[in-house]
Design an enzyme around this catalytic site. Structure first.
Site, PDB file in Angstrom:
ATOM      1  N   ASP A  68       4.990  10.909  -4.676  1.00  0.00           N
ATOM      2  CA  ASP A  68       5.595   9.778  -3.977  1.00  0.00           C
ATOM      3  C   ASP A  68       6.684  10.306  -3.035  1.00  0.00           C
ATOM      4  O   ASP A  68       7.653  10.918  -3.484  1.00  0.00           O
ATOM      5  CB  ASP A  68       6.187   8.807  -5.005  1.00  0.00           C
ATOM      6  CG  ASP A  68       6.841   7.607  -4.353  1.00  0.00           C
ATOM      7  OD1 ASP A  68       6.200   6.995  -3.483  1.00  0.00           O
ATOM      8  OD2 ASP A  68       7.990   7.291  -4.684  1.00  0.00           O
ATOM      9  N   THR A 101       5.793   5.617   2.393  1.00  0.00           N
ATOM     10  CA  THR A 101       7.031   6.405   2.410  1.00  0.00           C
ATOM     11  C   THR A 101       6.805   7.812   2.973  1.00  0.00           C
ATOM     12  O   THR A 101       7.685   8.371   3.610  1.00  0.00           O
ATOM     13  CB  THR A 101       7.623   6.514   0.994  1.00  0.00           C
ATOM     14  OG1 THR A 101       6.608   6.975   0.107  1.00  0.00           O
ATOM     15  CG2 THR A 101       8.136   5.183   0.505  1.00  0.00           C
ATOM     16  N   THR A 102       5.619   8.376   2.725  1.00  0.00           N
ATOM     17  CA  THR A 102       5.306   9.713   3.266  1.00  0.00           C
ATOM     18  C   THR A 102       4.902   9.591   4.732  1.00  0.00           C
ATOM     19  O   THR A 102       5.355  10.371   5.581  1.00  0.00           O
ATOM     20  CB  THR A 102       4.172  10.371   2.455  1.00  0.00           C
ATOM     21  OG1 THR A 102       4.523  10.347   1.076  1.00  0.00           O
ATOM     22  CG2 THR A 102       3.935  11.792   2.894  1.00  0.00           C
ATOM     23  N   ASP A 394       4.466   0.831  -6.667  1.00  0.00           N
ATOM     24  CA  ASP A 394       4.123   0.828  -5.239  1.00  0.00           C
ATOM     25  C   ASP A 394       3.049  -0.209  -4.946  1.00  0.00           C
ATOM     26  O   ASP A 394       3.148  -0.992  -3.998  1.00  0.00           O
ATOM     27  CB  ASP A 394       3.618   2.221  -4.800  1.00  0.00           C
ATOM     28  CG  ASP A 394       4.753   3.210  -4.616  1.00  0.00           C
ATOM     29  OD1 ASP A 394       5.915   2.814  -4.861  1.00  0.00           O
ATOM     30  OD2 ASP A 394       4.494   4.360  -4.234  1.00  0.00           O
TER      31      ASP A 394
END
Length: 534
Positions: A68, A101-102, A394
């Site tokens: 994550d 998020t990445t 998530d």
């Protein structure tokens, strides 16, 4: 004389070159840190992304295994200020929509990489920023034209949510059982009836069994045992949730001295304390309850009084536990018991003891808040369970946001190709230096499908070329199918993403790149001086 003037001007030119070179190096310092962060998390992107082991340098050397992006970046010790900007946008993306998020860090890193090349060719950062803004607007409009909204058709909308959940989970540890966990997540979110408050969805982790043994339970589960001699099952429960001291049946006067002339006096003091506790318990019983849940300890004497009155007393429930219990049962946390009419009790149809693996827990079913539910995660170790919880959280965040904003896009690199095509066309129409910045934005967008392919061990150059050719056809649904290692139809494969996630990635990455581009120097400041206080 002329030769001397020539030498002087050559020297000045050399000094100017040296100064510009130094300025460029200072500007590069802000780029390098941000690009290093992007390269660090790049390998975790996509269904075949790798995990990282985060080892704490503190006491205990705790270990976290995760892929994550937000979790990895939060754990880093960073000195570079530009890198901190990227960590912040990743955290905001995690708080806002839960996923991407990445992607947001990778895209911001690529925008800066492209901007660095443009700055090296003497294009002013403000021109680049202006071009990036035009490109971001164009990319967002391109996505808006291709969104699908099935909010009116319940069957299709549920199918969309399942596809989004499976796509989100496919890059996580739960990818092997994504069908099972996607169903759990969608069922839990559908119970919320449009709310984005995930407080009423509780996640309990119990080591043992396999991930496939995880299940969704309607109601609320408290990770506590029922005490000895207390009722194990209560129907139509009236619950008082409290945060009060129930351990004062012993003399506890710290820092004070009590002088007595005999042990009988000590017994009198203890008797007075006991009587005080008896009165407090009678006040609590006077609320007409049959279940008492306390944040603090309940000592033997009050527990005995509750058991005699046929009341189930649960002690030392954690703060999260009692806050969530008060929320789902419709009660409020009480600290004083003099006015029973001002205390709001919680209600549920049944309280009973259940077993999960080797552990006993307390199950509250038929709670006041109908949407409350508990997801029980099983797994081989606590590292696996922690990562499974992050992955599921998530998915729950993305799904709850999609229920509110029901616009859906295809996934697998398809949105980036659609945006890149539209931005490419804009670059050809735009005169002046801005067109270089817009063209650079288009190249940066292609970094996400390229990275997905690279992480899957595929030939990214070949796949991106094929994708670009496919997307020159009208209304193409082509994206990267990492399972077969070729270009596939995303609508047939059922790979979907929420529009809100993609929009968040696009706008946050562009704004972060803009902010770093505006910086021409990093200045180290003196620490704030303490004022002399007399």
């Amino acid at each position: 004389m002329e030769a001397f003037e020539f030498d002087q001007s050559t020297y000045s030119l050399w000094r100017l070159k040296d100064f510009l070179k130094m300025k460029l190096q200072k500007k590069r310092a802000s780029f390098v840190g941000a690009m290093a962060i992007a390269d660090l998390v790049k390998t975790t992107l996509g269904p075949k992304g790798m995990d990282k082991i985060l080892q704490s340098t503190g006491r205990g050397h705790s270990v976290t295994v995760t892929n994550d992006g937000a979790t990895i970046l939060k754990s880093l010790h960073i000195d570079n200020p530009a890198a901190k900007v990227l960590i912040d946008i990743s955290k905001v993306q995690d708080d806002e929509v839960g996923d991407g998020t990445t992607s947001v860090v990778v895209l911001a890193g690529e925008l800066l990489r492209e901007a660095e090349k443009l700055v090296a060719t003497k294009i002013h950062p403000m021109t680049i920023i202006s071009g990036y803004r035009m490109a971001a607007d164009c990319a967002r409009n391109a996505l808006l034209q291709r969104v699908v909204d099935n909010k009116e058709d319940a069957e299709k909308f549920r199918s969309d949510l399942m596809k989004i959940a499976k796509t989100t989970l496919s890059s996580k540890i739960l990818s092997q059982d994504k069908e099972h966990f996607a169903t759990l997540a969608v069922d839990a979110v559908m119970r919320l009836k449009g709310s984005t408050n995930l407080e009423s969805i509780q996640i309990i982790k119990k080591a043992g069994g396999s991930l496939k043994d995880s299940f969704l339970d309607e109601g609320f589960i408290l990770d506590k045992k029922i005490g000895l001699g207390q009722p194990k099952r209560i129907e139509n429960a009236n619950i008082l949730v409290a945060n009060t001291a129930m351990d004062t049946d012993k003399v506890k006067i710290y820092g004070a001295r009590v002088r007595v002339d005999s042990m009988a006096k000590v017994a009198q003091i203890e008797g007075a304390e006991k009587e005080k506790m008896r009165e407090k318990v009678q006040k609590i019983i006077g609320h007409g309850i049959n279940c008492f849940v306390n944040r603090q300890l309940i000592y033997n004497f009050p527990e005995e009084l509750f058991a005699d009155a046929g009341i189930l007393a649960i002690e030392h429930a954690d703060f999260d536990g009692i806050e969530r219990l008060a929320l789902v049962t419709g009660g409020e946390i009480a600290s004083t018991f003099d006015n029973p009419e001002s205390v709001k009790l919680g209600h549920c149809k049944l309280i009973e003891e259940i077993m999960i693996g080797e552990d006993k827990l307390i199950h509250f079913s038929g709670v006041e808040m109908g949407q409350a539910c508990t997801i029980v995660l099983r797994g081989a170790s606590f590292h696996v369970l922690d990562e499974a919880e992050r992955s599921l959280h998530d998915a729950l965040c993305v799904l709850s946001q999609t229920v509110n904003d029901s616009r859906v896009l295809l996934g697998g690199g398809w949105p980036e190709m659609v945006m890149a095509k539209a931005v490419d066309e804009l670059a050809r129409k735009t005169p002046g230096k801005k067109s270089h910045a817009i063209d650079a934005f288009s190249r940066a967008l292609l970094a996400i499908p390229t990275t997905i392919a690279d992480n899957a061990g595929l030939d990214s150059a070949e796949l991106i070329a094929q994708l670009r050719a496919e997307h020159h056809k009208e209304n193409s649904n082509a994206g990267i199918d990492v399972i077969t290692g070729s270009v596939g139809d995303m609508s047939v494969l059922g790979i979907s993403e929420a529009f809100k996630v993609k929009q968040g990635v696009l706008l946050s990455a562009t704004e972060a790149a803009e902010m770093i581009l505006r910086v021409d120097e990093i200045i180290t400041c003196a620490p704030r001086r303490r004022e002399d206080r007399m």
